[in-house]
Design a protein around this motif. Structure first.
Motif, PDB file in Angstrom:
ATOM      1  N   TYR A  42       0.853  -1.185   0.000  1.00  6.95           N
ATOM      2  CA  TYR A  42       0.000   0.000   0.000  1.00  6.95           C
ATOM      3  C   TYR A  42       0.887   1.232   0.000  1.00  6.95           C
ATOM      4  CZ  TYR A  42      -2.959   3.736   1.841  1.00  6.95           C
ATOM      5  OH  TYR A  42      -3.617   4.922   2.025  1.00  6.95           O
ATOM      6  N   ALA A  43       0.623   2.135  -0.928  1.00  3.64           N
ATOM      7  CA  ALA A  43       1.314   3.410  -0.994  1.00  3.64           C
ATOM      8  C   ALA A  43       0.368   4.504  -0.522  1.00  3.64           C
ATOM      9  CB  ALA A  43       1.779   3.686  -2.423  1.00  3.64           C
ATOM     10  N   ASP A  44       0.722   5.144   0.580  1.00  2.14           N
ATOM     11  CA  ASP A  44      -0.090   6.228   1.132  1.00  2.14           C
ATOM     12  C   ASP A  44       0.359   7.535   0.474  1.00  2.14           C
ATOM     13  OD1 ASP A  44      -1.386   8.180   2.577  1.00  2.14           O
ATOM     14  OD2 ASP A  44      -1.011   7.253   4.530  1.00  2.14           O
ATOM     15  N   ARG A  45      -0.431   8.031  -0.454  1.00  2.75           N
ATOM     16  CA  ARG A  45      -0.058   9.242  -1.178  1.00  2.75           C
ATOM     17  C   ARG A  45      -0.031  10.465  -0.270  1.00  2.75           C
ATOM     18  NH1 ARG A  45      -0.369   8.589  -6.776  1.00  2.75           N
ATOM     19  NH2 ARG A  45       0.202   6.420  -7.218  1.00  2.75           N
ATOM     20  N   GLU A  46      -0.822  10.455   0.797  1.00  2.00           N
ATOM     21  CA  GLU A  46      -0.855  11.615   1.688  1.00  2.00           C
ATOM     22  C   GLU A  46       0.433  11.738   2.495  1.00  2.00           C
ATOM     23  OE1 GLU A  46      -4.314  11.464   4.102  1.00  2.00           O
ATOM     24  OE2 GLU A  46      -5.729  11.598   2.436  1.00  2.00           O
ATOM     25  N   SER A  47       0.900  10.625   3.034  1.00  2.44           N
ATOM     26  CA  SER A  47       2.095  10.666   3.873  1.00  2.44           C
ATOM     27  C   SER A  47       3.372  10.379   3.094  1.00  2.44           C
ATOM     28  CB  SER A  47       1.970   9.645   5.008  1.00  2.44           C
ATOM     29  OG  SER A  47       1.986   8.314   4.493  1.00  2.44           O
ATOM     30  N   GLY A  48       3.226   9.850   1.866  1.00  2.00           N
ATOM     31  CA  GLY A  48       4.400   9.483   1.082  1.00  2.00           C
ATOM     32  C   GLY A  48       5.089   8.240   1.599  1.00  2.00           C
ATOM     33  N   ARG A  49       4.351   7.423   2.354  1.00  2.00           N
ATOM     34  CA  ARG A  49       4.929   6.203   2.929  1.00  2.00           C
ATOM     35  C   ARG A  49       4.448   4.977   2.157  1.00  2.00           C
ATOM     36  NH1 ARG A  49       8.921   6.174   6.521  1.00  2.00           N
ATOM     37  NH2 ARG A  49       7.962   4.573   7.852  1.00  2.00           N
ATOM     38  N   PHE A  50       5.295   3.949   2.155  1.00  2.00           N
ATOM     39  CA  PHE A  50       4.987   2.694   1.482  1.00  2.00           C
ATOM     40  C   PHE A  50       5.005   1.569   2.508  1.00  2.00           C
ATOM     41  CE2 PHE A  50       6.295  -1.230  -0.663  1.00  2.00           C
ATOM     42  CZ  PHE A  50       5.370  -1.303  -1.692  1.00  2.00           C
ATOM     43  N   PHE A  51       4.033   0.659   2.407  1.00  2.00           N
ATOM     44  CA  PHE A  51       3.894  -0.435   3.351  1.00  2.00           C
ATOM     45  C   PHE A  51       3.772  -1.746   2.577  1.00  2.00           C
ATOM     46  CE2 PHE A  51       2.182   3.432   5.050  1.00  2.00           C
ATOM     47  CZ  PHE A  51       2.671   3.498   6.348  1.00  2.00           C
ATOM     48  N   MET A  52       4.353  -2.802   3.135  1.00  2.00           N
ATOM     49  CA  MET A  52       4.340  -4.088   2.437  1.00  2.00           C
ATOM     50  C   MET A  52       4.371  -5.244   3.433  1.00  2.00           C
ATOM     51  SD  MET A  52       6.916  -5.287  -0.621  1.00  2.00           S
ATOM     52  CE  MET A  52       6.488  -6.663  -1.708  1.00  2.00           C
ATOM     53  N   ARG A  53       3.641  -6.296   3.100  1.00  2.00           N
ATOM     54  CA  ARG A  53       3.682  -7.553   3.849  1.00  2.00           C
ATOM     55  C   ARG A  53       3.836  -8.686   2.847  1.00  2.00           C
ATOM     56  NH1 ARG A  53       0.515 -11.967   5.191  1.00  2.00           N
ATOM     57  NH2 ARG A  53       0.778 -12.787   7.322  1.00  2.00           N
ATOM     58  N   VAL A  54       4.865  -9.504   3.042  1.00  2.00           N
ATOM     59  CA  VAL A  54       5.142 -10.620   2.147  1.00  2.00           C
ATOM     60  C   VAL A  54       5.302 -11.890   2.971  1.00  2.00           C
ATOM     61  CG1 VAL A  54       6.636 -11.559   0.346  1.00  2.00           C
ATOM     62  CG2 VAL A  54       6.357  -9.095   0.563  1.00  2.00           C
ATOM     63  N   ALA A  55       4.495 -12.900   2.658  1.00  2.00           N
ATOM     64  CA  ALA A  55       4.656 -14.234   3.244  1.00  2.00           C
ATOM     65  C   ALA A  55       5.339 -15.107   2.201  1.00  2.00           C
ATOM     66  CB  ALA A  55       3.309 -14.818   3.638  1.00  2.00           C
ATOM     67  N   PHE A  56       6.355 -15.865   2.622  1.00  2.00           N
ATOM     68  CA  PHE A  56       7.083 -16.679   1.656  1.00  2.00           C
ATOM     69  C   PHE A  56       7.595 -17.970   2.299  1.00  2.00           C
ATOM     70  CE2 PHE A  56      10.125 -13.876   3.660  1.00  2.00           C
ATOM     71  CZ  PHE A  56      11.275 -14.634   3.829  1.00  2.00           C
ATOM     72  N   GLU A  57       7.892 -18.938   1.439  1.00  2.00           N
ATOM     73  CA  GLU A  57       8.376 -20.246   1.873  1.00  2.00           C
ATOM     74  C   GLU A  57       9.695 -20.566   1.187  1.00  2.00           C
ATOM     75  OE1 GLU A  57       5.262 -22.832   0.664  1.00  2.00           O
ATOM     76  OE2 GLU A  57       3.931 -22.304   2.338  1.00  2.00           O
ATOM     77  N   ALA A  58      10.447 -21.448   1.797  1.00  2.00           N
ATOM     78  CA  ALA A  58      11.685 -21.940   1.184  1.00  2.00           C
ATOM     79  C   ALA A  58      11.355 -23.065   0.218  1.00  2.00           C
ATOM     80  CB  ALA A  58      12.642 -22.440   2.260  1.00  2.00           C
TER      81      ALA A  58
END
Length: 289
Positions: A42-58
Motif C-alpha cells: 500500500y502506498a499512502d499518497r498523503e504521507s508518502g509512505r509505502f507499506f508491504m507484507r510478504v509471506a514466503f516459503e523456502a
C-alpha cells in the motif's frame, strides 16, 4: 515447486515511497529460492509512505541458514531504502500479557481461542486490579497477578511493567481493563498496547454507558480496538464493528450485544497482530487482510 518446504516467514516493512521497493524484495527472495505465498502493499499518497507484507516459503536448501541468516542478508536492502522492517518465522508466536478488571467477556474469549489453537499467541499471564478473574485464568493454566491500585498508581504500574518485561511480552492487551494508564507507562508501550472499548465515546463516558445510551434511544452499538496513546481512547484504530438495534432493545439487550461485539473486535485485532498484518502509519494503521 519440488521437495519439502523447510520453513516459512513473514516480512513486513514501511519506508518512504519510491520506485524499486517491490522489485528489490522480489529479487531478494527469488535469488534465495523464496516462494511468495502472499504479497500485499500500500502506498499512502498523503504521507508518502509505502507499506508491504510478504509471506514466503523456502523451496530448497538455500534458506537453511534460517531466520537470523535471512535478516542479515536482507539488512542491506533495509538500509538502502531506510526501511522499518521485521522478518519473522511464521511459527514465532507473539507473547501477550492481558490486563482485565471485573468484566470477563473479552478475557474469557481470548483464553478460549488460545486454548483451542485458533489464536496464534502465547499468553504470558493475566494482570488485574481485582481478584474476580483469578479462577478462570488459573483454570487455563495461566499465571494471575493481582495488583490492586490502593491509591498508589505509580507502584501498581511499575509492578505491571515489571511483569511485562520479566515475561518478555511483546504486547499488553487491555481486555476491559478499567484503568487509565499513565503517560509514562504509555510511552514505554508505544505500538505494543491494545485497548478495546464500546462505541459510545465520547458521548457516554463513565459508568453505565449502555443504560444512558438506551435512555437516549441510540440505534447503533459498536466497539473499537486501538493502540493506546497518551490521548485517551484516541489511538490508531485497528478494528471496529457495529450492530443496529431498534426501540425494542432493553438496556440489558444492549449490554449483551455490546459485549459480543467487543469480544469479536478485540479477537480480530489480536489475530491480525499475531499474523503480522498490522502496521502503524502515524495516527492510523495499515491492515493487510
Amino acid at each position: 515447486m519440488n521437495g519439502p518446504v523447510a520453513s516459512s516467514w513473514v516480512l513486513t516493512l514501511a519506508c518512504v515511497d519510491r520506485v524499486g521497493i517491490v522489485a528489490a524484495v522480489s529479487q531478494f527472495l527469488a535469488e534465495r529460492g523464496g516462494f511468495i505465498t502472499d504479497s500485499q502493499q500500500y502506498a499512502d499518497r498523503e504521507s508518502g509512505r509505502f507499506f508491504m507484507r510478504v509471506a514466503f516459503e523456502a523451496t530448497n536448501n538455500r534458506m537453511d541458514g534460517g531466520t537470523q541468516w535471512l535478516r542479515v542478508e536482507f539488512a542491506p536492502i533495509g538500509d538502502y531504502f531506510a526501511m522499518d522492517w521485521r522478518l519473522t518465522d511464521v511459527d514465532e508466536r507473539p507473547r501477550i500479557l492481558i490486563a482485565v478488571s471485573k468484566g470477563s467477556h473479552c478475557l474469557a474469549d481470548l483464553l478460549h481461542r488460545w486454548q483451542t489453537s485458533t489464536l496464534a499467541v502465547d499468553i504470558m499471564g493475566v494482570v488485574s486490579n481485582h481478584p474476580d478473574m483469578r479462577r478462570i485464568t488459573e483454570w487455563h493454566g495461566i499465571s494471575y497477578h493481582e495488583l490492586p491500585a490502593n491509591g498508589d498508581k505509580p507502584t501498581q504500574e511499575a509492578a505491571l511493567f515489571d511483569i511485562f518485561e520479566r515475561t518478555c511480552s511483546d504486547y499488553l492487551i487491555l481486555a476491559r481493563y478499567m484503568q487509565v494508564l499513565s503517560e509514562e507507562l504509555v510511552a514505554k508501550l508505544v505500538g505494543r498496547c491494545v485497548n478495546i472499548h464500546h462505541s459510545f465515546l465520547p458521548g457516554f463516558k463513565g459508568a453505565r454507558p449502555y443504560h444512558r445510551a438506551h435512555e437516549r434511544g441510540v440505534k447503533l452499538i459498536g466497539a473499537t480496538a486501538h493502540f493506546v496513546t497518551a490521548n485517551l481512547d484516541e489511538g490508531p484504530i485497528i478494528e471496529q464493528a457495529v450492530e443496529r438495534i431498534d426501540h425494542r432493545a432493553t438496556a440489558e439487550d444492549m449490554v449483551r450485544i455490546g459485549r459480543d461485539i467487543e469480544t469479536q473486535v478485540l479477537a480480530r485485532a489480536v489475530r491480525w497482530i499475531a499474523d503480522r498484518r498490522v502496521l502503524l502509519n502515524g495516527r492510523k494503521t495499515v491492515i493487510f487482510r
